[in-house]
Scaffold this motif. Sequence first.
Motif, PDB file in Angstrom:
ATOM      1  N   GLY A  62       0.821  -1.208   0.000  1.00  0.00           N
ATOM      2  CA  GLY A  62       0.000   0.000   0.000  1.00  0.00           C
ATOM      3  C   GLY A  62       0.855   1.258   0.000  1.00  0.00           C
ATOM      4  N   ASN A  63       1.924   1.233   0.768  1.00  0.00           N
ATOM      5  CA  ASN A  63       2.804   2.395   0.835  1.00  0.00           C
ATOM      6  C   ASN A  63       3.564   2.593  -0.468  1.00  0.00           C
ATOM      7  OD1 ASN A  63       3.052   1.296   4.037  1.00  0.00           O
ATOM      8  ND2 ASN A  63       2.544   3.434   3.661  1.00  0.00           N
ATOM      9  N   LEU A  64       3.965   1.479  -1.082  1.00  0.00           N
ATOM     10  CA  LEU A  64       4.674   1.585  -2.349  1.00  0.00           C
ATOM     11  C   LEU A  64       3.759   2.198  -3.405  1.00  0.00           C
ATOM     12  CD1 LEU A  64       7.123   1.115  -4.097  1.00  0.00           C
ATOM     13  CD2 LEU A  64       6.320  -1.204  -4.545  1.00  0.00           C
ATOM     14  N   GLU A  65       2.521   1.738  -3.398  1.00  0.00           N
ATOM     15  CA  GLU A  65       1.536   2.287  -4.331  1.00  0.00           C
ATOM     16  C   GLU A  65       1.419   3.798  -4.121  1.00  0.00           C
ATOM     17  OE1 GLU A  65       0.089   1.242  -6.893  1.00  0.00           O
ATOM     18  OE2 GLU A  65      -1.133   3.065  -7.098  1.00  0.00           O
ATOM     19  N   ALA A  66       1.378   4.188  -2.850  1.00  0.00           N
ATOM     20  CA  ALA A  66       1.248   5.617  -2.547  1.00  0.00           C
ATOM     21  C   ALA A  66       2.496   6.390  -2.953  1.00  0.00           C
ATOM     22  CB  ALA A  66       0.978   5.813  -1.055  1.00  0.00           C
ATOM     23  N   ALA A  67       3.646   5.699  -2.969  1.00  0.00           N
ATOM     24  CA  ALA A  67       4.898   6.380  -3.294  1.00  0.00           C
ATOM     25  C   ALA A  67       4.990   6.736  -4.775  1.00  0.00           C
ATOM     26  CB  ALA A  67       6.092   5.515  -2.898  1.00  0.00           C
ATOM     27  N   ARG A  68       4.163   6.105  -5.586  1.00  0.00           N
ATOM     28  CA  ARG A  68       4.254   6.325  -7.033  1.00  0.00           C
ATOM     29  C   ARG A  68       3.503   7.584  -7.459  1.00  0.00           C
ATOM     30  NH1 ARG A  68       6.405   1.670  -9.121  1.00  0.00           N
ATOM     31  NH2 ARG A  68       5.889  -0.231  -7.979  1.00  0.00           N
ATOM     32  N   SER A  69       3.978   8.160  -8.544  1.00  0.00           N
ATOM     33  CA  SER A  69       3.310   9.328  -9.104  1.00  0.00           C
ATOM     34  C   SER A  69       1.966   8.921  -9.698  1.00  0.00           C
ATOM     35  CB  SER A  69       4.183   9.950 -10.188  1.00  0.00           C
ATOM     36  OG  SER A  69       4.428   8.981 -11.186  1.00  0.00           O
ATOM     37  N   ARG A  70       1.185   9.897 -10.111  1.00  0.00           N
ATOM     38  CA  ARG A  70      -0.176   9.647 -10.548  1.00  0.00           C
ATOM     39  C   ARG A  70      -0.251   8.599 -11.655  1.00  0.00           C
ATOM     40  NH1 ARG A  70      -1.744  14.460 -11.493  1.00  0.00           N
ATOM     41  NH2 ARG A  70      -1.629  14.586 -13.733  1.00  0.00           N
ATOM     42  N   ASP A  71       0.637   8.712 -12.651  1.00  0.00           N
ATOM     43  CA  ASP A  71       0.577   7.760 -13.759  1.00  0.00           C
ATOM     44  C   ASP A  71       1.207   6.411 -13.380  1.00  0.00           C
ATOM     45  OD1 ASP A  71       3.228   8.347 -13.654  1.00  0.00           O
ATOM     46  OD2 ASP A  71       3.326   9.389 -15.575  1.00  0.00           O
ATOM     47  N   GLY A  72       1.692   6.313 -12.158  1.00  0.00           N
ATOM     48  CA  GLY A  72       2.204   5.035 -11.684  1.00  0.00           C
ATOM     49  C   GLY A  72       3.585   4.680 -12.204  1.00  0.00           C
ATOM     50  N   SER A  73       4.182   5.568 -12.986  1.00  0.00           N
ATOM     51  CA  SER A  73       5.425   5.192 -13.653  1.00  0.00           C
ATOM     52  C   SER A  73       6.644   5.357 -12.761  1.00  0.00           C
ATOM     53  CB  SER A  73       5.597   6.024 -14.917  1.00  0.00           C
ATOM     54  OG  SER A  73       5.762   7.381 -14.571  1.00  0.00           O
TER      55      SER A  73
ATOM     56  N   LYS B 136      -0.748  -4.779  19.213  1.00  0.00           N
ATOM     57  CA  LYS B 136      -1.566  -5.674  18.372  1.00  0.00           C
ATOM     58  C   LYS B 136      -2.781  -4.931  17.831  1.00  0.00           C
ATOM     59  CE  LYS B 136      -0.773 -10.479  19.564  1.00  0.00           C
ATOM     60  NZ  LYS B 136      -0.462 -10.701  21.000  1.00  0.00           N
ATOM     61  N   LEU B 137      -3.426  -4.209  18.741  1.00  0.00           N
ATOM     62  CA  LEU B 137      -4.618  -3.462  18.336  1.00  0.00           C
ATOM     63  C   LEU B 137      -4.240  -2.400  17.302  1.00  0.00           C
ATOM     64  CD1 LEU B 137      -7.640  -3.272  19.005  1.00  0.00           C
ATOM     65  CD2 LEU B 137      -7.073  -1.498  20.661  1.00  0.00           C
ATOM     66  N   LEU B 138      -3.105  -1.757  17.531  1.00  0.00           N
ATOM     67  CA  LEU B 138      -2.656  -0.717  16.607  1.00  0.00           C
ATOM     68  C   LEU B 138      -2.416  -1.298  15.209  1.00  0.00           C
ATOM     69  CD1 LEU B 138      -1.794   2.274  16.276  1.00  0.00           C
ATOM     70  CD2 LEU B 138       0.522   1.574  16.868  1.00  0.00           C
ATOM     71  N   ARG B 139      -1.803  -2.482  15.167  1.00  0.00           N
ATOM     72  CA  ARG B 139      -1.548  -3.104  13.861  1.00  0.00           C
ATOM     73  C   ARG B 139      -2.858  -3.536  13.212  1.00  0.00           C
ATOM     74  NH1 ARG B 139       2.114  -1.129  11.534  1.00  0.00           N
ATOM     75  NH2 ARG B 139       2.497  -2.859  10.125  1.00  0.00           N
ATOM     76  N   GLU B 140      -3.817  -3.922  14.040  1.00  0.00           N
ATOM     77  CA  GLU B 140      -5.125  -4.284  13.488  1.00  0.00           C
ATOM     78  C   GLU B 140      -5.790  -3.059  12.873  1.00  0.00           C
ATOM     79  OE1 GLU B 140      -8.580  -6.356  15.796  1.00  0.00           O
ATOM     80  OE2 GLU B 140      -6.630  -7.218  16.388  1.00  0.00           O
ATOM     81  N   GLN B 141      -5.672  -1.946  13.613  1.00  0.00           N
ATOM     82  CA  GLN B 141      -6.226  -0.695  13.102  1.00  0.00           C
ATOM     83  C   GLN B 141      -5.527  -0.318  11.798  1.00  0.00           C
ATOM     84  OE1 GLN B 141      -8.771   1.749  14.808  1.00  0.00           O
ATOM     85  NE2 GLN B 141      -8.729   1.820  12.581  1.00  0.00           N
ATOM     86  N   TYR B 142      -4.214  -0.542  11.752  1.00  0.00           N
ATOM     87  CA  TYR B 142      -3.428  -0.244  10.548  1.00  0.00           C
ATOM     88  C   TYR B 142      -3.987  -0.995   9.349  1.00  0.00           C
ATOM     89  CZ  TYR B 142       0.686   0.000   7.495  1.00  0.00           C
ATOM     90  OH  TYR B 142       1.533   0.215   6.435  1.00  0.00           O
ATOM     91  N   LYS B 143      -4.348  -2.263   9.590  1.00  0.00           N
ATOM     92  CA  LYS B 143      -4.893  -3.066   8.484  1.00  0.00           C
ATOM     93  C   LYS B 143      -6.206  -2.485   7.976  1.00  0.00           C
ATOM     94  CE  LYS B 143      -2.865  -7.357   9.990  1.00  0.00           C
ATOM     95  NZ  LYS B 143      -3.178  -8.138  11.193  1.00  0.00           N
ATOM     96  N   LYS B 144      -6.912  -1.818   8.873  1.00  0.00           N
ATOM     97  CA  LYS B 144      -8.178  -1.216   8.456  1.00  0.00           C
ATOM     98  C   LYS B 144      -7.987   0.214   7.947  1.00  0.00           C
ATOM     99  CE  LYS B 144     -11.557  -3.868  10.904  1.00  0.00           C
ATOM    100  NZ  LYS B 144     -12.934  -3.789  11.389  1.00  0.00           N
ATOM    101  N   GLY B 145      -6.758   0.675   7.971  1.00  0.00           N
ATOM    102  CA  GLY B 145      -6.486   2.009   7.462  1.00  0.00           C
ATOM    103  C   GLY B 145      -6.764   2.057   5.971  1.00  0.00           C
ATOM    104  N   ARG B 146      -7.422   3.123   5.537  1.00  0.00           N
ATOM    105  CA  ARG B 146      -7.821   3.173   4.144  1.00  0.00           C
ATOM    106  C   ARG B 146      -7.227   4.398   3.456  1.00  0.00           C
ATOM    107  NH1 ARG B 146     -14.009   3.651   2.412  1.00  0.00           N
ATOM    108  NH2 ARG B 146     -13.520   4.445   0.365  1.00  0.00           N
ATOM    109  N   PRO B 147      -6.326   4.170   2.490  1.00  0.00           N
ATOM    110  CA  PRO B 147      -5.751   5.327   1.789  1.00  0.00           C
ATOM    111  C   PRO B 147      -6.710   5.839   0.718  1.00  0.00           C
ATOM    112  CG  PRO B 147      -4.775   3.291   0.983  1.00  0.00           C
ATOM    113  CD  PRO B 147      -5.821   2.891   1.983  1.00  0.00           C
ATOM    114  N   ILE B 148      -6.449   7.024   0.231  1.00  0.00           N
ATOM    115  CA  ILE B 148      -7.185   7.512  -0.938  1.00  0.00           C
ATOM    116  C   ILE B 148      -6.190   7.656  -2.076  1.00  0.00           C
ATOM    117  CG2 ILE B 148      -8.993   8.729   0.318  1.00  0.00           C
ATOM    118  CD1 ILE B 148      -7.307  11.300  -0.119  1.00  0.00           C
ATOM    119  N   ASN B 149      -6.708   7.723  -3.288  1.00  0.00           N
ATOM    120  CA  ASN B 149      -5.833   7.947  -4.430  1.00  0.00           C
ATOM    121  C   ASN B 149      -5.868   9.378  -4.916  1.00  0.00           C
ATOM    122  OD1 ASN B 149      -4.340   5.671  -5.143  1.00  0.00           O
ATOM    123  ND2 ASN B 149      -6.215   4.624  -5.785  1.00  0.00           N
ATOM    124  N   ALA B 150      -6.900  10.088  -4.480  1.00  0.00           N
ATOM    125  CA  ALA B 150      -7.115  11.437  -5.007  1.00  0.00           C
ATOM    126  C   ALA B 150      -5.966  12.381  -4.688  1.00  0.00           C
ATOM    127  CB  ALA B 150      -8.416  11.993  -4.450  1.00  0.00           C
TER     128      ALA B 150
END
Lengths: 299, 432, 297
Positions: free
Chosen positions: B125-136, B376-390
């Motif tokens: 998820g973080n790698l995806e976020a690290a990419r520019s808009r066109d993903g290149s 543990k709870l924090l990591r569980e919350q992390y899994k439910k963390g939802r990024p946006i693409n906008a």
Amino acid sequence: MAWLFVGPALLGIGLVVVFPLVYSLWLSFTDVNLLRSTGPAVELWGMRIPLFRWIGARNYTQVLTDPLYWDSLWRTLYFVGAFVIEATLVGFGVALVLNERFPGRPLMRSLLLVPWSLSRIVVGLLWIGILDFEFGALNGLLLRAGLVDGAIAFFKEGWTALNVLVSVYMWNQAPFATLLFLAGMQSISEDLYAAAEVDGAGYWRRLWYVTVPALRPIVFLVLVLATVNGFLMLDLIYVLTMGGPAYDTTTVSWHGFKTSFTFFKFGPGTAILYTLTALCLLLTVVYHKLVLARFEAEG
Amino acid sequence: MTTIDRRTFLGAAGLSAAAALLGEGALRSARADKPINFSGWVFKPDTVKDYVDFFNRKHGGQVKYDAVPWATYHPTMETRAMAGEIVDVMYCNSANRERWADNGLIRPLDDLPGMDELKKKMAPGNLEAARSRDGSKVVGLPYFTSIFILMYNEPMLQQAGIKAPARTWDELMEHSAKLKRDKISDTPYLPNWNNSGSGTMPQFLSDCHSEGANIFDAKNKVIADQEPGAARAMERWQKAYKDGLVNPEVLTKTSSTDTHRLFWTGRYAYHTNHSYYLKTIAGEPENSKLAPKKARMAMYPGNGQTHMFTEWYTINAKTKVLEDAWKFARFLGGNLNGDWYVQRQWCLIAGLDNAYPEMYDNPEIIQSYDRWVDLKLLREQYKKGRPINAFKEPWFSEYDSKAIAIVHNIIRGTSTVPKGLKELTALQKSLA
Amino acid sequence: MTTRARYRGGNYRRRSVGSQVILYATVTAVALWLIAPFVWLFVTSVSYQRNLLARPFTLVPPEVTLDNYRKILGLVRFHAEGQAGKILASMWNSLVVALVVTGVNLVMGTTAGYAYARFHFPLKMLSLFALLFTRMLPTIVLIPAFFLVFRALGLQNTLTGLVIAYCSFTLPFTVWIMKAYFETIPADLDKSALVDGCNRFQAYWRVVLPVSGPGLVAGGAFTFMLCWNEFVVAQILNTKPGTTTLPPVIAGMNGQINIDYSVIAASGFLGALPAVLLVLVFQKYMVQGLTAGSVKG
């Protein structure tokens, strides 16, 4: 001969005022992109001044069709109105007090200059120390005296926040009005008061029939100066509210500042600021007609 | 592509001619005299200074660090760039990164040595976020990842006879109303509605996500006005504000740091903010009345989803010391020495969530988190963390900044919920 | 001027006890209103933050400390020393800019003010009106232009740039104040000097200027104060660390970060002192100069 004396200053003012003023006007008709900053440019004394692309009055139409602009303008007018009234009344009231004879009067007159000589950044800062919700002295005093149940949030409501801004700015500026009023009061002839007293006029009647009429030109002066200062105020907003909550303390000058220097839209930004400049030009004409002309005529 | 193309590098440094004349040794020493300028927004500047010093000592760097206030950081950095100043390594938040990449302020990192390895280490998820808009291309190294969490003041809830923290938003509102009624707290709820980019809008997205609402559609257009979940969240905010459950001063705070300090006083029952603030709240007795561990974390109400985003280290496209800047950037946002020094420091010192999952296998880090949070709870919350693409849209930073006022108007009831949500949609349209 | 009535307007006869009480109460209230906020700034600057936050509130701080000042001066390590450490350097920048602008203003503005007071020349009224207008101009409208031109010239992030920009709002003011001041000096003084064989410039330089001390002090102190306190221009034009003046640094510390209010209060108080002291020391001249400058047009 006169030009030798006036020349350097006028030339300097031309360079640092007129030239930027004209260039800013030009910018308000162009499509400025600062980050890329490409496009035509003009070479002037070896420097390359970008001209950007002329887009006619589009910045102005964009700005003037934005409801935010008009909201800010009405808010500015309220701010200016409230500020002018407060600053004039308080300035006059304090002048009346300081015009009385009491021990320590010279000291008081010195203190008068303290609020006025502070940077508005410091003015904002020290009022935060007084008004803050958590550690403000005023809230502390009110709580301790049992006058309120909970601390007052002075910047919560837009309306309160705007009026707090007015009052804080007034604290900073009214002393200057006092200064002018005091100077005026000092130059009223003693004979007028003596004559009024012979006629049996008490303090308030003397105030109304002698002092106020004699101070009329100064009242005009104070009004015009306060009006201009009201329109231009920016730094207090920066420290105290940043134009918020929401847009509730956003004035035209803050709107122009944000557009220009937060979003870097110099085109619309300069357009907003130019509408402000036009207002100030108008006020200068008024000032000239009302005050300057009068004094020039008297010689 | 694991080494810098030498020609590109020398060209960028504008020194190829000098290199030809003087030979490599002279060039290297000339380069060593060039300091690396590094700027970040103010968050624990003392910590940053310490590891910059560490880098300078240990790796012979010449990093000059400067901290800029958070509220004005991005405009200030843009001004500095426009003024011709080259800050080689810069923090950049997610909202502004695309704007910077788009306008040529920062450079892609894919061609730099060691990048491929870091890509493999990053959570997908973080790698995806690290990419520019066109993903290149990848245009930043992660500084930290943030998720919003719910924190509660345990002694206060106990005092009020509330056995468990709220699991639903209705419960949270009920608890708050009760606490106020019983005069245990003036303003029991402390949402992060601050006026800066790290406050109101992430809080807005978190609450909307937890209500199952989408704020952006697949094409990143704002559709807040079509989502009943968003309306529910906003109705709740309006009510909380109107009923005096929230300290209204929070709307004028200028950073999340400032906001969370209010919670230190122990005068509030619930607080929603970036997870790492729980560390000072529950772990720093010298500052917070809720330490040690009197404040705890609970799963976010609703469906548990919150807003997640990553902030970045970026490299100036015009840097004249690319090799050194990259080395420093890897020290910060990667694994220069095999010990993840800075990434690890941020976990230990500030409790920042991390984009590299292997950090959470480190016993020292686990131990450290245990001192202030249920990891543990924090990591569980992390899994439910939802990024946006906008955030990758060029209009996003201006939208994100101007939307705050609209949401504040909803909160304060100066705008109705449907009207406000429509305004958000209209705002995005006007900028796109 | 009569000797009997140096004092005008109010109750100059003996007051009744009641009106005495009212007067002193009002005077006290005014004094508090004027000075208490500034005094409180000082009090907070020698307090610990925890005592400011403590409730019930106390006007007299339970502990007095100079720690906040030590932090600013870099004598004590603390978590935001990087921010606080900028205070002194930026004060130096403020001082340099304010002094240079004051110098430029006194030389150019005074000379022009003299000419406006004494000469009649074509375009005099028009240029006077233009001056009046620039005095009322929102300086901020000039900043986008300065921004781009300074960028072309490499003057952004330099003190020279600030000096130039500050002249835009100080110079018209100085011309105006000095014009008004010279109008209070009898023209006969120059005339007799001219008769004695001086040329215009010598008359101005050798005869008029030496008796213009109060005016120069007023104009100079006022210019210095404006520059010392200026915020917006410096904030926008000088963003590079170490190049800006004091107000942007204080504003940057204010409320945004983990810095105690008491430390910010200390920097605010320290930063306010020079202008406040200057104005208090020269207050007599400033009041004369400014009121003359404003009232006489």
